[in-house]
Design a protein around this motif. Structure first.
Motif, PDB file in Angstrom:
ATOM      1  N   LEU A 110      -0.419   4.687   1.892  1.00 52.31           N
ATOM      2  CA  LEU A 110      -0.903   3.656   0.731  1.00 52.31           C
ATOM      3  C   LEU A 110      -1.221   5.133  -0.927  1.00 52.31           C
ATOM      4  CD1 LEU A 110      -4.383   1.817   2.458  1.00 52.31           C
ATOM      5  CD2 LEU A 110      -1.920   1.194   1.824  1.00 52.31           C
ATOM      6  N   VAL A 111      -0.657   4.496  -1.726  1.00 51.15           N
ATOM      7  CA  VAL A 111      -1.127   4.967  -2.702  1.00 51.15           C
ATOM      8  C   VAL A 111      -2.222   4.134  -4.041  1.00 51.15           C
ATOM      9  CG1 VAL A 111       0.077   5.547  -4.904  1.00 51.15           C
ATOM     10  CG2 VAL A 111       1.159   6.125  -3.706  1.00 51.15           C
ATOM     11  N   VAL A 146      -0.541   0.301  -3.397  1.00 49.96           N
ATOM     12  CA  VAL A 146       0.491  -0.007  -2.857  1.00 49.96           C
ATOM     13  C   VAL A 146       0.780   0.518  -1.599  1.00 49.96           C
ATOM     14  CG1 VAL A 146       3.299   0.877  -3.655  1.00 49.96           C
ATOM     15  CG2 VAL A 146       1.747   0.207  -5.631  1.00 49.96           C
ATOM     16  N   ASN A 147       0.768   0.293  -1.253  1.00 52.18           N
ATOM     17  CA  ASN A 147       1.719  -0.224   0.418  1.00 52.18           C
ATOM     18  C   ASN A 147       2.713   0.360   0.600  1.00 52.18           C
ATOM     19  OD1 ASN A 147       1.087  -0.088   3.375  1.00 52.18           O
ATOM     20  ND2 ASN A 147       0.118  -1.801   3.356  1.00 52.18           N
ATOM     21  N   CYS A 148       2.952   1.739   1.607  1.00 55.04           N
ATOM     22  CA  CYS A 148       3.984   1.983   2.111  1.00 55.04           C
ATOM     23  C   CYS A 148       4.128   1.735   3.451  1.00 55.04           C
ATOM     24  CB  CYS A 148       4.111   3.548   0.673  1.00 55.04           C
ATOM     25  SG  CYS A 148       4.407   2.773  -0.386  1.00 55.04           S
ATOM     26  N   GLY A 149       3.764   0.997   4.565  1.00 54.69           N
ATOM     27  CA  GLY A 149       4.352   1.394   5.187  1.00 54.69           C
ATOM     28  C   GLY A 149       2.748   1.110   6.472  1.00 54.69           C
ATOM     29  N   LEU A 150       1.682   1.519   5.458  1.00 54.12           N
ATOM     30  CA  LEU A 150       0.824   2.062   6.216  1.00 54.12           C
ATOM     31  C   LEU A 150      -0.356   0.505   6.673  1.00 54.12           C
ATOM     32  CD1 LEU A 150      -0.531   4.768   7.067  1.00 54.12           C
ATOM     33  CD2 LEU A 150      -2.403   4.700   5.681  1.00 54.12           C
ATOM     34  N   PRO A 151      -0.418   0.266   7.978  1.00 53.26           N
ATOM     35  CA  PRO A 151      -1.376  -1.132   8.480  1.00 53.26           C
ATOM     36  C   PRO A 151      -2.466  -1.004   7.496  1.00 53.26           C
ATOM     37  CG  PRO A 151      -0.851   0.421  10.110  1.00 53.26           C
ATOM     38  CD  PRO A 151      -0.540   0.982   9.122  1.00 53.26           C
ATOM     39  N   CYS A 152      -3.101  -2.167   7.707  1.00 54.97           N
ATOM     40  CA  CYS A 152      -3.796  -2.449   6.692  1.00 54.97           C
ATOM     41  C   CYS A 152      -5.234  -1.371   6.602  1.00 54.97           C
ATOM     42  CB  CYS A 152      -4.653  -4.601   7.193  1.00 54.97           C
ATOM     43  SG  CYS A 152      -5.544  -4.432   8.844  1.00 54.97           S
ATOM     44  N   SER A 171      -2.251  -6.328   3.548  1.00 54.04           N
ATOM     45  CA  SER A 171      -1.339  -6.284   2.285  1.00 54.04           C
ATOM     46  C   SER A 171       0.218  -6.268   2.675  1.00 54.04           C
ATOM     47  CB  SER A 171      -1.913  -5.375   1.330  1.00 54.04           C
ATOM     48  OG  SER A 171      -1.217  -3.881   1.887  1.00 54.04           O
ATOM     49  N   ALA A 172       0.642  -6.561   2.328  1.00 50.34           N
ATOM     50  CA  ALA A 172       2.764  -6.300   2.240  1.00 50.34           C
ATOM     51  C   ALA A 172       2.635  -4.576   2.761  1.00 50.34           C
ATOM     52  CB  ALA A 172       3.494  -6.159   0.876  1.00 50.34           C
ATOM     53  N   ALA A 173       3.534  -5.013   3.439  1.00 51.60           N
ATOM     54  CA  ALA A 173       3.599  -3.609   4.233  1.00 51.60           C
ATOM     55  C   ALA A 173       5.126  -2.990   4.457  1.00 51.60           C
ATOM     56  CB  ALA A 173       3.579  -3.408   5.170  1.00 51.60           C
ATOM     57  N   GLU A 207      11.661   1.528  -9.244  1.00 51.56           N
ATOM     58  CA  GLU A 207       9.737   1.218  -9.577  1.00 51.56           C
ATOM     59  C   GLU A 207      10.360   0.078  -8.881  1.00 51.56           C
ATOM     60  OE1 GLU A 207       7.204   1.415 -13.362  1.00 51.56           O
ATOM     61  OE2 GLU A 207       8.403   2.296 -12.879  1.00 51.56           O
ATOM     62  N   SER A 208      11.006  -1.082  -9.857  1.00 53.07           N
ATOM     63  CA  SER A 208      10.256  -2.657  -9.702  1.00 53.07           C
ATOM     64  C   SER A 208      10.864  -3.422  -7.922  1.00 53.07           C
ATOM     65  CB  SER A 208      11.903  -2.789 -10.056  1.00 53.07           C
ATOM     66  OG  SER A 208      13.008  -2.891  -9.350  1.00 53.07           O
ATOM     67  N   GLU A 209      10.897  -1.921  -7.001  1.00 56.52           N
ATOM     68  CA  GLU A 209      10.196  -2.594  -4.932  1.00 56.52           C
ATOM     69  C   GLU A 209       9.107  -2.630  -4.508  1.00 56.52           C
ATOM     70  OE1 GLU A 209      13.938  -0.993  -3.332  1.00 56.52           O
ATOM     71  OE2 GLU A 209      14.759  -0.242  -4.739  1.00 56.52           O
ATOM     72  N   TYR A 210       8.316  -1.717  -5.646  1.00 56.00           N
ATOM     73  CA  TYR A 210       7.223  -1.808  -5.232  1.00 56.00           C
ATOM     74  C   TYR A 210       6.118  -3.338  -5.796  1.00 56.00           C
ATOM     75  CZ  TYR A 210       8.519   2.655  -3.356  1.00 56.00           C
ATOM     76  OH  TYR A 210       8.475   3.525  -2.083  1.00 56.00           O
ATOM     77  N   GLN A 211       4.878  -3.531  -4.763  1.00 57.15           N
ATOM     78  CA  GLN A 211       4.068  -4.504  -5.279  1.00 57.15           C
ATOM     79  C   GLN A 211       2.686  -3.763  -5.272  1.00 57.15           C
ATOM     80  OE1 GLN A 211       3.830  -7.302  -2.733  1.00 57.15           O
ATOM     81  NE2 GLN A 211       2.311  -8.678  -3.171  1.00 57.15           N
ATOM     82  N   VAL A 212       2.424  -3.868  -6.436  1.00 57.73           N
ATOM     83  CA  VAL A 212       0.706  -4.264  -7.054  1.00 57.73           C
ATOM     84  C   VAL A 212      -0.177  -4.633  -6.128  1.00 57.73           C
ATOM     85  CG1 VAL A 212      -1.321  -3.084  -8.417  1.00 57.73           C
ATOM     86  CG2 VAL A 212       1.322  -1.941  -8.849  1.00 57.73           C
ATOM     87  N   GLU A 213      -1.085  -4.264  -6.184  1.00 57.46           N
ATOM     88  CA  GLU A 213      -2.166  -5.608  -5.128  1.00 57.46           C
ATOM     89  C   GLU A 213      -3.633  -5.238  -5.232  1.00 57.46           C
ATOM     90  OE1 GLU A 213      -0.989  -6.723  -0.978  1.00 57.46           O
ATOM     91  OE2 GLU A 213      -0.361  -4.999  -0.962  1.00 57.46           O
ATOM     92  N   THR A 214      -4.537  -6.025  -5.965  1.00 52.90           N
ATOM     93  CA  THR A 214      -5.760  -5.420  -6.502  1.00 52.90           C
ATOM     94  C   THR A 214      -6.683  -6.407  -5.576  1.00 52.90           C
ATOM     95  OG1 THR A 214      -4.852  -5.563  -8.186  1.00 52.90           O
ATOM     96  CG2 THR A 214      -7.296  -6.166  -8.878  1.00 52.90           C
TER      97      THR A 214
END
Length: 203
Positions: free
Chosen positions: A67-68, A81-87, A101-103, A114-121
């Motif tokens: 997670l970043v 930004v979630n890079c595969g780590l669960p909720c 969140s999306a994973a 950079e465009s492949e990553y989704q920012v969630e708030t």
């Protein structure tokens, strides 16, 4: 912040972790966006693992789930930004709830843009606690093979502050597994201060 879990163990895992941390720290000097930070780390991980695979064709495929996060100091929110780590778990002063969140793919399996990553708030208000953890926590089993019930055990916590929460869960987790974990496990608790700026962290 970055919280990650490297697949594997021993010196190769230490090497992958060092690459992730080095890329994360390097991105700070470039003032990148959150997706930019994730992409920078992912590309560094990918090329590092590609070099290892070229030099050692028989080595097992490795990757990093992560997670970043940006704990905002100008409003009451956290971006991630979630890079595969669960909720993760978000803990308010008096309530408990999950964030989901999306994973996307873990780090190291490709060279994403950079465009492949989704920012969630998500809301992260004064007094709220944010609990971050790796798979080793929820996949820890007792002698009967029962997974550690993190949500229930977090709900039973009656203390205050990030240090108290992590200490409570750490001690309880070790009791659950009989004193010794078979996999690495990380828990980090972050508390938003009463003002807009600042946060306290314990792990």
């Amino acid at each position: 912040m970055v919280v990650g879990d490297v697949r594997g163990s021993g010196l190769p895992a230490f090497g992958h972790a060092a690459v992730v941390l080095g890329a994360f720290r390097g991105s700070a000097y470039r003032n990148l966006s959150l997706p930019g930070v994730a992409s920078h780390i992912a590309n560094a991980s990918y090329w590092n693992m590609a070099q290892i695979a070229e030099a050692e064709p028989d080595c097992n495929e490795s990757f990093v789930t992560a997670l970043v996060l940006d704990v905002r100091d100008d409003d009451h929110s956290v971006q991630l930004v979630n890079c595969g780590l669960p909720c993760r778990c978000s803990c308010g002063p008096d309530t408990y709830g999950h964030w989901r969140s999306a994973a996307p793919l873990p780090l190291g399996l490709g060279a994403p843009s950079e465009s492949e990553y989704q920012v969630e708030t998500f809301d992260f208000g004064p007094g709220d606690l944010l609990l971050l953890r790796t798979d080793g926590v929820i996949e820890a089993r007792d002698r009967k093979g029962t997974f550690y019930p993190l949500a229930d055990r977090r709900g039973a916590w009656t203390g205050t502050g990030p240090e108290s929460l992590v200490r409570h869960l750490r001690d309880d987790l070790l009791r659950h597994v009989g004193g010794r974990l078979s996999d690495d496990a990380v828990m980090i608790a972050v508390r938003k201060s009463s003002g807009v700026r600042g946060a306290a962290m314990s792990r």
